[in-house]
Design an enzyme around this catalytic site. Sequence first.
Site, short mmCIF file in Angstrom:
data_model
loop_
_atom_site.label_atom_id
_atom_site.label_comp_id
_atom_site.label_asym_id
_atom_site.label_seq_id
_atom_site.Cartn_x
_atom_site.Cartn_y
_atom_site.Cartn_z
N LYS A 61 0.84 -1.22 0.00
CA LYS A 61 0.00 0.00 0.00
C LYS A 61 0.86 1.26 0.00
O LYS A 61 0.60 2.20 -0.73
CB LYS A 61 -0.91 0.05 1.25
CG LYS A 61 -1.89 -1.09 1.36
CD LYS A 61 -2.85 -0.87 2.52
CE LYS A 61 -2.21 -0.87 3.88
NZ LYS A 61 -1.65 -2.19 4.31
N ARG A 81 12.17 -2.87 10.38
CA ARG A 81 11.17 -2.36 11.33
C ARG A 81 10.97 -3.38 12.45
O ARG A 81 10.89 -4.58 12.17
CB ARG A 81 9.84 -2.12 10.62
CG ARG A 81 9.66 -0.69 10.16
CD ARG A 81 8.45 -0.51 9.29
NE ARG A 81 7.19 -0.99 9.85
CZ ARG A 81 6.01 -0.83 9.26
NH1 ARG A 81 5.93 -0.23 8.09
NH2 ARG A 81 4.91 -1.29 9.82
#
Length: 217
Positions: free
Chosen positions: A16, A162
């Site tokens: 996305k 992350r």
Amino acid sequence: MAQKRMVLLGAPGVGKGTQAKKLQEVFNLAHISTGDMLRDAVRQGTDSGIKAKEYMEKGELVPDDLIIDLVDERLGKDDCQEGFILDGFPRTVIQAEKLDMLLRKRGIGLDDVVTIDVPNEAIILRLSKRRVCDTCGYVLESDEANPGDPCPKCGEGTVIRRKDDGPESVRRRLEVYDEKTRSLIQYYDGRRLLKTVDGTGSPATIFDRLVGTLGLA
Ligand code: AMP
């Protein structure tokens, strides 16, 4: 230039953010990523950031009221007036209902909701390889740099994985998506706003599909 107010849906890791950034560049639409906004807040140590950090590291959703206030403020900014792409928001039906209210109060509505579809096995593989810049948030191509290297985009940050891309958090984020976010597909389908795009293949191929589906070509 296209004026679109849209939501991008899809599980974590379907691409996305990458697609929204490209839509922003090509069509001048504001990219509103609640994940990026929260990561900024965590880095800056704001009240919202301090509250959000623990939820994010575990792969849980942060409380609705915290995120809704951030989105409300963001929608009021100048760059959103010609159109925007919401990436990572809404994530629950309550957030979707609140979004409807926030837009209604501004006299606007959504034009499209697109869900990007990728099988879970491919998502897990993609996220295990994902590396990002800890400062500008740039998502790297797999062979661009290694953790610890300087960011090839901004030069100031460091390339990291992350914390929530570790296997435990990824499993939990996919579960949370199934439990809480998947029901949005029915919510928007019922409003006849939903379109689905196949998210397998290269980012460029997916972008072409997206542009075609949105009628922006
Ligand atoms: P993302 O970068 O969109 O994968 O978001 C990273 C994390 O930020 C999520 O796993 C949640 O902890 C939090 N987050 C982002 N957007 C939302 C939202 N709309 N509602 C609740 N939590 C969110």
